[in-house]
Design a protein around this motif. Structure first.
Motif, PDB file in Angstrom:
ATOM      1  N   THR A  65       0.840  -1.117   0.024  1.00 53.00           N
ATOM      2  CA  THR A  65      -0.075  -0.038   0.131  1.00 53.00           C
ATOM      3  C   THR A  65       0.845   1.399   0.178  1.00 53.00           C
ATOM      4  N   ALA A  66       1.934   1.481   0.858  1.00 48.73           N
ATOM      5  CA  ALA A  66       2.749   2.410   0.959  1.00 48.73           C
ATOM      6  C   ALA A  66       3.437   2.691  -0.597  1.00 48.73           C
ATOM      7  N   ALA A  67       4.020   1.425  -1.011  1.00 44.31           N
ATOM      8  CA  ALA A  67       4.552   1.627  -2.249  1.00 44.31           C
ATOM      9  C   ALA A  67       3.485   2.313  -3.455  1.00 44.31           C
ATOM     10  N   LEU A  68       2.307   1.681  -3.395  1.00 45.79           N
ATOM     11  CA  LEU A  68       1.336   2.302  -4.279  1.00 45.79           C
ATOM     12  C   LEU A  68       0.943   3.546  -4.003  1.00 45.79           C
ATOM     13  N   LEU A  69       0.658   4.044  -2.975  1.00 50.99           N
ATOM     14  CA  LEU A  69       0.440   5.648  -2.646  1.00 50.99           C
ATOM     15  C   LEU A  69       1.669   6.380  -3.007  1.00 50.99           C
ATOM     16  N   GLY A  70       3.004   5.847  -2.597  1.00 49.91           N
ATOM     17  CA  GLY A  70       4.053   6.755  -3.109  1.00 49.91           C
ATOM     18  C   GLY A  70       4.164   7.067  -4.426  1.00 49.91           C
ATOM     19  N   ALA A  71       3.901   5.814  -5.344  1.00 51.89           N
ATOM     20  CA  ALA A  71       3.843   6.244  -6.642  1.00 51.89           C
ATOM     21  C   ALA A  71       2.933   7.280  -7.220  1.00 51.89           C
ATOM     22  N   LEU A  72       1.763   7.283  -6.522  1.00 52.87           N
ATOM     23  CA  LEU A  72       0.877   8.317  -7.061  1.00 52.87           C
ATOM     24  C   LEU A  72       0.958   9.532  -6.337  1.00 52.87           C
ATOM     25  N   ALA A  73       1.734   9.751  -5.212  1.00 51.11           N
ATOM     26  CA  ALA A  73       1.890  10.947  -4.509  1.00 51.11           C
ATOM     27  C   ALA A  73       2.516  12.124  -5.312  1.00 51.11           C
ATOM     28  N   PRO A  74       3.464  11.881  -6.161  1.00 51.90           N
ATOM     29  CA  PRO A  74       3.913  13.137  -6.839  1.00 51.90           C
ATOM     30  C   PRO A  74       2.935  13.668  -7.753  1.00 51.90           C
ATOM     31  N   ASP A  75       1.985  13.052  -8.217  1.00 51.95           N
ATOM     32  CA  ASP A  75       0.898  13.509  -9.064  1.00 51.95           C
ATOM     33  C   ASP A  75      -0.409  13.887  -8.718  1.00 51.95           C
ATOM     34  N   LEU A  76      -0.635  13.673  -7.101  1.00 47.09           N
ATOM     35  CA  LEU A  76      -1.784  13.857  -6.498  1.00 47.09           C
ATOM     36  C   LEU A  76      -2.424  15.190  -6.500  1.00 47.09           C
ATOM     37  N   SER A  77      -1.354  16.332  -6.466  1.00 49.94           N
ATOM     38  CA  SER A  77      -2.080  17.556  -6.548  1.00 49.94           C
ATOM     39  C   SER A  77      -2.468  17.945  -7.925  1.00 49.94           C
ATOM     40  N   LEU A  78      -1.840  17.300  -9.046  1.00 51.12           N
ATOM     41  CA  LEU A  78      -2.255  17.351 -10.279  1.00 51.12           C
ATOM     42  C   LEU A  78      -3.588  16.742 -10.486  1.00 51.12           C
ATOM     43  N   TYR A  79      -3.845  15.611 -10.172  1.00 46.85           N
ATOM     44  CA  TYR A  79      -5.066  14.880 -10.218  1.00 46.85           C
ATOM     45  C   TYR A  79      -6.102  15.726  -9.487  1.00 46.85           C
ATOM     46  N   LEU A  80      -5.949  16.227  -8.198  1.00 46.59           N
ATOM     47  CA  LEU A  80      -6.954  16.973  -7.367  1.00 46.59           C
ATOM     48  C   LEU A  80      -7.211  18.223  -8.167  1.00 46.59           C
ATOM     49  N   MET A  81      -6.272  19.081  -8.726  1.00 44.92           N
ATOM     50  CA  MET A  81      -6.489  20.295  -9.219  1.00 44.92           C
ATOM     51  C   MET A  81      -7.041  20.245 -10.693  1.00 44.92           C
ATOM     52  N   VAL A  82      -6.492  19.176 -11.568  1.00 41.84           N
ATOM     53  CA  VAL A  82      -7.311  19.113 -12.718  1.00 41.84           C
ATOM     54  C   VAL A  82      -8.536  18.286 -12.605  1.00 41.84           C
ATOM     55  N   TRP A 123     -10.742  18.767 -10.071  1.00 45.08           N
ATOM     56  CA  TRP A 123     -11.728  20.037  -9.639  1.00 45.08           C
ATOM     57  C   TRP A 123     -12.002  20.773 -10.739  1.00 45.08           C
ATOM     58  N   HIS A 124     -11.098  21.392 -11.643  1.00 41.23           N
ATOM     59  CA  HIS A 124     -11.450  22.105 -12.659  1.00 41.23           C
ATOM     60  C   HIS A 124     -12.097  21.471 -13.832  1.00 41.23           C
ATOM     61  N   LEU A 125     -11.839  20.235 -14.191  1.00 39.78           N
ATOM     62  CA  LEU A 125     -12.569  19.706 -15.149  1.00 39.78           C
ATOM     63  C   LEU A 125     -13.834  19.095 -14.729  1.00 39.78           C
ATOM     64  N   LEU A 126     -13.980  18.404 -13.628  1.00 40.52           N
ATOM     65  CA  LEU A 126     -15.321  17.907 -13.205  1.00 40.52           C
ATOM     66  C   LEU A 126     -16.442  18.582 -12.164  1.00 40.52           C
ATOM     67  N   ILE A 127     -15.660  19.463 -11.493  1.00 42.03           N
ATOM     68  CA  ILE A 127     -16.485  20.371 -10.660  1.00 42.03           C
ATOM     69  C   ILE A 127     -16.868  21.713 -11.275  1.00 42.03           C
ATOM     70  N   LEU A 128     -15.984  22.503 -11.854  1.00 39.06           N
ATOM     71  CA  LEU A 128     -15.972  23.728 -12.186  1.00 39.06           C
ATOM     72  C   LEU A 128     -16.436  23.737 -13.617  1.00 39.06           C
ATOM     73  N   GLY A 129     -15.959  22.759 -14.381  1.00 36.13           N
ATOM     74  CA  GLY A 129     -16.217  22.659 -15.826  1.00 36.13           C
ATOM     75  C   GLY A 129     -15.338  23.380 -16.687  1.00 36.13           C
ATOM     76  N   THR A 130     -14.118  23.489 -16.107  1.00 34.52           N
ATOM     77  CA  THR A 130     -13.221  24.483 -16.976  1.00 34.52           C
ATOM     78  C   THR A 130     -12.767  23.639 -18.200  1.00 34.52           C
ATOM     79  N   ASP A 131     -12.776  24.053 -19.227  1.00 36.70           N
ATOM     80  CA  ASP A 131     -12.358  23.867 -20.503  1.00 36.70           C
ATOM     81  C   ASP A 131     -10.934  23.101 -20.396  1.00 36.70           C
ATOM     82  N   PRO A 132     -10.754  22.060 -21.205  1.00 35.34           N
ATOM     83  CA  PRO A 132      -9.470  21.281 -20.972  1.00 35.34           C
ATOM     84  C   PRO A 132      -8.391  22.055 -21.305  1.00 35.34           C
ATOM     85  N   GLN A 133      -8.627  22.849 -22.778  1.00 32.06           N
ATOM     86  CA  GLN A 133      -7.699  23.561 -22.984  1.00 32.06           C
ATOM     87  C   GLN A 133      -7.071  24.826 -22.344  1.00 32.06           C
TER      88      GLN A 133
END
Length: 167
Positions: A2-19, A21-31
């Motif tokens: 589990t720790a290795a899996l979470l560590g592998a995802l951690a460097p992009d976690l902020s990207l996943y959350l911010m993208v 949020w914008h794409l799915l919640i706010l409906g911001t255009d992908p461009q």
């Protein structure tokens, strides 16, 4: 594991959350998300921290010195992610040497941009992911883990091909 899996995802976690949020919640255009927000000073400041070789290296050093096996797996997986990410960002790299430097390596290769080899890197990356998923399937007999590995491989398949539609 589990720790290795979470560590592998951690460097992009902020990207996943911010993208997400914008794409799915706010409906911001992908461009706008990938053409403007991704390159904004605010987003790049966040990426500098969670993609820093020095931040993850320091965490790994502490974990090794304290013999904290779970944290070693977590930080080691994050460093592996960063190491594999480093050569595959053409024009959209991260400042991996923060806080000592804001320098960003502009690779000639890209995992998503077809102008920089994505048409052959993407399938290569997907094939490697499938092969490693098979290795994990053989080593881990627990069905919940196997299901998770399969879902992650499907996510890799989806993310590997989505860039051709986004751009």
């Amino acid at each position: 594991m589990t720790a290795a899996l979470l560590g592998a995802l951690a460097p992009d976690l902020s990207l996943y959350l911010m993208v997400g949020w914008h794409l799915l919640i706010l409906g911001t255009d992908p461009q706008i998300v990938f053409g403007q927000l991704y390159f904004s000073e605010t987003w790049q400041s966040v990426f500098a921290v969670d993609n820093s070789i020095f931040v993850w290296g320091a965490l790994l050093a502490v974990a090794l010195s304290r013999k904290w096996r779970i944290l070693v797996c977590f930080a080691g997986a994050a460093l592996l992610h960063i190491g594999l990410d480093f050569p595959l960002h053409a024009g959209d790299g991260r400042p991996h040497f923060w806080p000592l430097s804001d320098w960003v390596f502009d690779s000639p290769l890209s995992y998503w941009d077809s102008r920089h080899g994505a048409r052959w890197i993407g399938p290569l990356e997907l094939g490697l992911s499938a092969a490693l998923t098979l290795v994990l399937w053989r080593r881990v007999q627990d069905w919940p883990w196997r299901a998770l590995f399969s879902v992650l491989l499907l996510a890799e398949l989806a993310s590997n091909n989505i860039w051709f539609f986004v751009f």
